[in-house]
Write an enzyme that holds these catalytic residues in place. Structure first.
Site, short mmCIF file in Angstrom:
data_model
loop_
_atom_site.label_atom_id
_atom_site.label_comp_id
_atom_site.label_asym_id
_atom_site.label_seq_id
_atom_site.Cartn_x
_atom_site.Cartn_y
_atom_site.Cartn_z
N PRO A 113 0.89 -1.04 0.11
CA PRO A 113 -0.13 -0.10 -0.04
C PRO A 113 0.77 1.17 -0.09
O PRO A 113 1.88 1.36 0.80
CB PRO A 113 -0.82 -0.17 1.44
N GLU A 114 0.81 2.30 -0.96
CA GLU A 114 1.14 3.55 -0.92
C GLU A 114 0.28 4.51 -0.07
O GLU A 114 -0.73 4.25 0.36
CB GLU A 114 1.57 3.75 -2.25
N LYS A 144 2.69 6.63 5.08
CA LYS A 144 2.16 5.46 5.07
C LYS A 144 1.68 4.82 6.53
O LYS A 144 1.29 3.57 6.66
CB LYS A 144 3.10 4.23 4.17
N ARG A 162 14.85 -2.55 -4.35
CA ARG A 162 13.38 -2.49 -5.03
C ARG A 162 13.26 -2.43 -6.50
O ARG A 162 14.18 -1.77 -7.04
CB ARG A 162 12.79 -1.21 -4.34
#
Ligand code: ZN
Length: 280
Positions: free
Chosen positions: A2-3, A55, A265
């Site tokens: 989730p961002e 977040k 990432r």
């Protein structure tokens, strides 16, 4: 993962369901939460405010208690009516907050702690957050300044640094850099203030578009290629993220993918639309 926009929408939905309501029951599998609940019961407290910061999701209760959660890769909050069947298995429940009309269930939440407003200011993960594009108090110039200050790192990493700008995750990172025409491996010091300012403004536009009231799209940075079925295929909604080796939607060049930064990432980019420094 989730961002910031996902957490923002979750907070808004939870706030609408729970704010102003009295907690009738609290349950958690976290011993440190249960301990607080035993000492200073949640039941009887009013849910005052639910908000996102980057977040992090914060649930403020009367009496100055705040529950901070972070979803990392797989956590999520659901809202149910009492007695309604849950969409995830019971063993994934980490936190339950019940009121007379709604039940909020935190599934697979990896990070949860109680704080006070005062102790929150000493919680590094929250206290050090950079400007949040989804906040009313967003200071774009400060975000640009903080990104520029990380001059020795690559812009793809700088955008993920929550202490520089809050809420951007791996998907937005690649999408924003594509839309800005910036190569992800460019060192921040090699970008002008104007170029960084443009990236911040693209990120703000995308994240706000995804949190506009009534928005159901998880993320939609690419508005073209509508499906004739009328279904919004998630694979058709992004410019570069998750599209390794597929043709660039602008120029047809196969999209590149590489691991970037200390957390390795995945970064996606088009070598033609985003020319510049080659990956190391
Ligand atoms: Zn391209």
């Amino acid at each position: 993962m989730p961002e910031g926009d996902t957490i923002f929408r979750a907070a808004r939905t939870l706030h609408r369901a729970l704010a102003g309501r009295v907690v009738t029951r609290f349950e958690s599998v976290f011993p440190q939460l249960t301990r607080v609940d035993v000492d200073a019961p949640l039941a009887g407290r009013v849910v005052e405010l639910i908000e996102s910061r980057g977040k992090h999701l914060l649930i403020w209760f009367s009496g100055g208690l705040v529950l901070r959660t972070h979803m990392r890769m797989s956590g999520s909050w659901h809202i149910y009516r009492p007695g309604e069947r849950w969409q995830r298995p019971r063993h994934e429940m980490r936190i339950a907050i019940e009121t007379a009309d709604f039940v909020a269930i935190g599934f697979s939440v990896p990070v949860a702690e109680f704080a006070t407003g005062e102790s929150l200011t000493r919680t590094a993960a929250v206290a050090n957050l950079g400007p949040d594009p989804l906040s009313n108090r967003f200071d774009a110039a400060e975000a640009v300044r903080r990104i520029r200050a990380r001059e020795d790192i690559e812009i793809g990493d700088a955008l993920l640094d929550q202490s520089a700008i809050a809420g951007i995750g791996n998907v937005y990172k690649s999408e924003v850099l594509f839309l800005g025409g910036v190569n992800p491996f460019t060192r921040t010091r090699d970008l002008s203030s104007e170029a960084i300012s443009e990236l911040v403004s693209i990120a703000t536009r995308l994240m706000r578009a995804n949190t506009a009231d009534g928005t159901t799209a998880a993320i939609a940075t690419y508005a073209g290629l509508r499906r004739t079925t009328g279904r919004a295929d998630p694979s058709a909604r992004l410019w570069v993220y998750g599209r390794a080796a597929k043709p660039c939607r602008r120029c047809g060049t196969p999209i590149s993918r590489a691991k970037q930064g200390s957390h390795a990432r995945s970064t996606y980019w088009c070598e033609r639309c985003q020319p510049g420094r080659e990956q190391r």
